[in-house]
Design a protein around this motif. Structure first.
Motif, PDB file in Angstrom:
ATOM      1  N   GLN A 175       0.558  -1.307  -0.107  1.00 35.62           N
ATOM      2  CA  GLN A 175      -0.110   0.087   0.184  1.00 35.62           C
ATOM      3  C   GLN A 175       0.695   0.892   0.379  1.00 35.62           C
ATOM      4  OE1 GLN A 175      -3.001   0.413   2.962  1.00 35.62           O
ATOM      5  NE2 GLN A 175      -4.072   2.489   2.668  1.00 35.62           N
ATOM      6  N   VAL A 176      -0.040   2.434  -1.019  1.00 41.63           N
ATOM      7  CA  VAL A 176       0.986   3.424  -0.820  1.00 41.63           C
ATOM      8  C   VAL A 176       0.932   4.536   0.174  1.00 41.63           C
ATOM      9  CG1 VAL A 176       1.695   5.305  -2.633  1.00 41.63           C
ATOM     10  CG2 VAL A 176       1.799   3.380  -3.277  1.00 41.63           C
ATOM     11  N   GLN A 177       1.991   5.153   0.481  1.00 42.74           N
ATOM     12  CA  GLN A 177       1.541   5.389   1.852  1.00 42.74           C
ATOM     13  C   GLN A 177       2.565   7.074   1.426  1.00 42.74           C
ATOM     14  OE1 GLN A 177       2.261   4.059   5.410  1.00 42.74           O
ATOM     15  NE2 GLN A 177       0.185   3.204   5.379  1.00 42.74           N
ATOM     16  N   LEU A 178       2.637   8.185   2.052  1.00 42.33           N
ATOM     17  CA  LEU A 178       3.282   9.264   1.694  1.00 42.33           C
ATOM     18  C   LEU A 178       2.128  10.414   2.763  1.00 42.33           C
ATOM     19  CD1 LEU A 178       1.469   8.588  -1.369  1.00 42.33           C
ATOM     20  CD2 LEU A 178       2.549  10.615  -2.119  1.00 42.33           C
ATOM     21  N   VAL A 179       3.869  10.740   3.747  1.00 39.04           N
ATOM     22  CA  VAL A 179       3.550  11.393   4.838  1.00 39.04           C
ATOM     23  C   VAL A 179       4.582  12.479   4.860  1.00 39.04           C
ATOM     24  CG1 VAL A 179       4.375  12.075   7.341  1.00 39.04           C
ATOM     25  CG2 VAL A 179       3.606   9.401   5.892  1.00 39.04           C
ATOM     26  N   GLU A 180       3.968  13.928   4.787  1.00 37.15           N
ATOM     27  CA  GLU A 180       4.312  14.868   4.395  1.00 37.15           C
ATOM     28  C   GLU A 180       5.010  15.759   5.429  1.00 37.15           C
ATOM     29  OE1 GLU A 180       0.544  15.377   1.645  1.00 37.15           O
ATOM     30  OE2 GLU A 180       1.578  14.378   3.862  1.00 37.15           O
ATOM     31  N   SER A 181       6.155  16.519   5.456  1.00 40.46           N
ATOM     32  CA  SER A 181       6.758  17.149   6.472  1.00 40.46           C
ATOM     33  C   SER A 181       7.579  18.522   6.245  1.00 40.46           C
ATOM     34  CB  SER A 181       8.123  16.402   7.419  1.00 40.46           C
ATOM     35  OG  SER A 181       8.567  15.925   6.227  1.00 40.46           O
ATOM     36  N   GLY A 182       8.048  19.497   6.729  1.00 38.98           N
ATOM     37  CA  GLY A 182       8.176  20.492   6.800  1.00 38.98           C
ATOM     38  C   GLY A 182       7.280  21.867   7.019  1.00 38.98           C
ATOM     39  N   GLY A 183       5.781  22.183   6.923  1.00 38.95           N
ATOM     40  CA  GLY A 183       5.149  23.330   7.027  1.00 38.95           C
ATOM     41  C   GLY A 183       5.742  23.799   8.199  1.00 38.95           C
ATOM     42  N   GLY A 184       4.775  24.966   7.927  1.00 42.92           N
ATOM     43  CA  GLY A 184       5.523  26.174   9.150  1.00 42.92           C
ATOM     44  C   GLY A 184       4.684  27.276   8.888  1.00 42.92           C
ATOM     45  N   SER A 185       5.257  28.369   9.917  1.00 46.01           N
ATOM     46  CA  SER A 185       4.748  29.815   9.733  1.00 46.01           C
ATOM     47  C   SER A 185       5.821  31.025   9.366  1.00 46.01           C
ATOM     48  CB  SER A 185       4.490  30.424  11.019  1.00 46.01           C
ATOM     49  OG  SER A 185       3.086  29.756  11.381  1.00 46.01           O
ATOM     50  N   VAL A 186       6.140  31.951   8.110  1.00 43.05           N
ATOM     51  CA  VAL A 186       7.005  32.609   7.730  1.00 43.05           C
ATOM     52  C   VAL A 186       6.616  33.507   7.551  1.00 43.05           C
ATOM     53  CG1 VAL A 186       9.222  30.362   7.873  1.00 43.05           C
ATOM     54  CG2 VAL A 186       7.853  31.555   6.043  1.00 43.05           C
ATOM     55  N   GLN A 187       7.293  34.331   7.616  1.00 46.88           N
ATOM     56  CA  GLN A 187       6.973  35.709   7.030  1.00 46.88           C
ATOM     57  C   GLN A 187       6.825  35.777   6.098  1.00 46.88           C
ATOM     58  OE1 GLN A 187       9.536  39.147   9.472  1.00 46.88           O
ATOM     59  NE2 GLN A 187       7.922  38.992  10.594  1.00 46.88           N
ATOM     60  N   ALA A 188       6.278  36.588   5.028  1.00 45.99           N
ATOM     61  CA  ALA A 188       6.786  37.091   3.828  1.00 45.99           C
ATOM     62  C   ALA A 188       8.424  37.169   3.239  1.00 45.99           C
ATOM     63  CB  ALA A 188       5.473  38.402   2.773  1.00 45.99           C
ATOM     64  N   GLY A 189       8.358  36.319   1.925  1.00 51.92           N
ATOM     65  CA  GLY A 189       9.740  36.511   1.866  1.00 51.92           C
ATOM     66  C   GLY A 189      10.527  35.794   2.220  1.00 51.92           C
ATOM     67  N   GLY A 190      10.562  34.826   3.005  1.00 50.36           N
ATOM     68  CA  GLY A 190      11.375  33.929   3.285  1.00 50.36           C
ATOM     69  C   GLY A 190      11.113  32.920   2.448  1.00 50.36           C
ATOM     70  N   SER A 191      11.845  31.421   3.158  1.00 51.35           N
ATOM     71  CA  SER A 191      11.180  30.271   2.667  1.00 51.35           C
ATOM     72  C   SER A 191      11.255  28.738   3.641  1.00 51.35           C
ATOM     73  CB  SER A 191      13.044  29.805   1.982  1.00 51.35           C
ATOM     74  OG  SER A 191      13.595  31.378   1.156  1.00 51.35           O
ATOM     75  N   LEU A 192      10.785  28.229   3.034  1.00 54.54           N
ATOM     76  CA  LEU A 192      10.494  26.549   3.056  1.00 54.54           C
ATOM     77  C   LEU A 192      10.475  25.939   2.222  1.00 54.54           C
ATOM     78  CD1 LEU A 192       6.516  27.154   5.436  1.00 54.54           C
ATOM     79  CD2 LEU A 192       9.307  26.842   6.684  1.00 54.54           C
ATOM     80  N   ARG A 193      11.182  24.207   3.356  1.00 55.71           N
ATOM     81  CA  ARG A 193      11.384  23.022   2.849  1.00 55.71           C
ATOM     82  C   ARG A 193      10.494  22.178   2.513  1.00 55.71           C
ATOM     83  NH1 ARG A 193      15.028  21.339  -1.274  1.00 55.71           N
ATOM     84  NH2 ARG A 193      15.581  19.204  -1.051  1.00 55.71           N
ATOM     85  N   LEU A 194       9.467  21.503   2.223  1.00 53.38           N
ATOM     86  CA  LEU A 194       8.562  20.764   2.413  1.00 53.38           C
ATOM     87  C   LEU A 194       8.803  19.579   1.465  1.00 53.38           C
ATOM     88  CD1 LEU A 194       5.293  22.095   1.184  1.00 53.38           C
ATOM     89  CD2 LEU A 194       6.282  22.758   3.799  1.00 53.38           C
ATOM     90  N   SER A 195       9.339  18.224   2.368  1.00 54.52           N
ATOM     91  CA  SER A 195       9.452  16.865   2.251  1.00 54.52           C
ATOM     92  C   SER A 195       8.364  15.762   2.584  1.00 54.52           C
ATOM     93  CB  SER A 195      10.109  16.661   2.958  1.00 54.52           C
ATOM     94  OG  SER A 195      11.303  17.370   2.645  1.00 54.52           O
ATOM     95  N   CYS A 196       7.989  14.709   0.977  1.00 55.96           N
ATOM     96  CA  CYS A 196       7.161  14.119   1.516  1.00 55.96           C
ATOM     97  C   CYS A 196       7.514  12.484   1.236  1.00 55.96           C
ATOM     98  CB  CYS A 196       5.821  14.189   0.564  1.00 55.96           C
ATOM     99  SG  CYS A 196       5.230  13.122   0.137  1.00 55.96           S
ATOM    100  N   ALA A 197       7.612  11.831   2.328  1.00 56.53           N
ATOM    101  CA  ALA A 197       8.156  10.722   2.413  1.00 56.53           C
ATOM    102  C   ALA A 197       7.245   9.662   1.885  1.00 56.53           C
ATOM    103  CB  ALA A 197       8.896   9.834   3.217  1.00 56.53           C
ATOM    104  N   VAL A 198       7.292   8.656   0.770  1.00 56.96           N
ATOM    105  CA  VAL A 198       6.726   8.097  -0.492  1.00 56.96           C
ATOM    106  C   VAL A 198       7.239   6.243   0.036  1.00 56.96           C
ATOM    107  CG1 VAL A 198       5.782   7.425  -1.966  1.00 56.96           C
ATOM    108  CG2 VAL A 198       6.853   9.516  -1.662  1.00 56.96           C
ATOM    109  N   SER A 199       6.171   5.238   0.648  1.00 56.47           N
ATOM    110  CA  SER A 199       6.235   4.254   1.042  1.00 56.47           C
ATOM    111  C   SER A 199       5.703   3.517   0.110  1.00 56.47           C
ATOM    112  CB  SER A 199       6.753   3.962   2.078  1.00 56.47           C
ATOM    113  OG  SER A 199       4.803   4.278   3.248  1.00 56.47           O
ATOM    114  N   GLY A 200       5.573   2.282  -0.382  1.00 65.09           N
ATOM    115  CA  GLY A 200       5.067   1.882  -1.238  1.00 65.09           C
ATOM    116  C   GLY A 200       4.553   1.396  -2.327  1.00 65.09           C
ATOM    117  N   TYR A 201       5.770   2.503  -2.986  1.00 62.68           N
ATOM    118  CA  TYR A 201       5.253   2.451  -4.420  1.00 62.68           C
ATOM    119  C   TYR A 201       6.480   1.978  -4.674  1.00 62.68           C
ATOM    120  CZ  TYR A 201       4.890   4.810  -8.637  1.00 62.68           C
ATOM    121  OH  TYR A 201       4.649   5.129 -10.726  1.00 62.68           O
TER     122      TYR A 201
END
Length: 131
Positions: free
Chosen positions: A1-27
């Motif tokens: 079974q395919v599962q996806l789990v996101e991480s890396g979200g949050g709160s930042v001010q305009a102009g800032g940066s974030l990096r989201l990740s998605c761990a994929v298993s079962g594919y």
């Protein structure tokens, strides 16, 4: 079974940066079509960026030049680097997989239409950008 789990979200001010990740298993198929999608409060879910196993990447016009999608096959991780963030980027962000990559319209540069072919989804991660 395919599962996806996101991480890396949050709160930042305009102009800032974030990096989201998605761990994929079962594919296990060597070909893939994956993407990032987002849904802001009161709005429909929309495509943000997509990537295929043969190197095709496509982006929504609203994020071109600011967001970068990438895939680490060794780690089975899909990432989204988000720079120059704006308050309009505030949304729940979801990663997704189309298990029939040959049909995936990301190949045609159509990230908006790709949403209809994605059949595995993560639960999402919240990104909040303050002005």
């Amino acid at each position: 079974q395919v599962q996806l789990v996101e991480s890396g979200g949050g709160s930042v001010q305009a102009g800032g940066s974030l990096r989201l990740s998605c761990a994929v298993s079962g594919y296990t198929y060597y070909k893939y079509c994956m993407g990032w999608f987002r849904q802001a409060p009161g709005k429909e879910r929309e495509g943000v960026a997509g990537i295929t196993s043969d190197g095709i990447k496509t982006y929504a016009d609203s994020v071109k030049g600011r967001f970068t999608i990438s895939q680490d096959n060794a780690k089975n991780t899909l990432s989204l680097q988000m720079n120059s963030l704006k308050p309009d980027d505030t949304a729940m962000y979801y990663c997704a997989v189309d298990s029939f990559p040959e049909r995936c319209v990301v190949r045609n540069g159509n990230i908006a239409g790709a949403i209809y072919g994605m059949d595995y989804w993560g639960k999402g991660v919240l990104v909040t950008i303050s002005s």
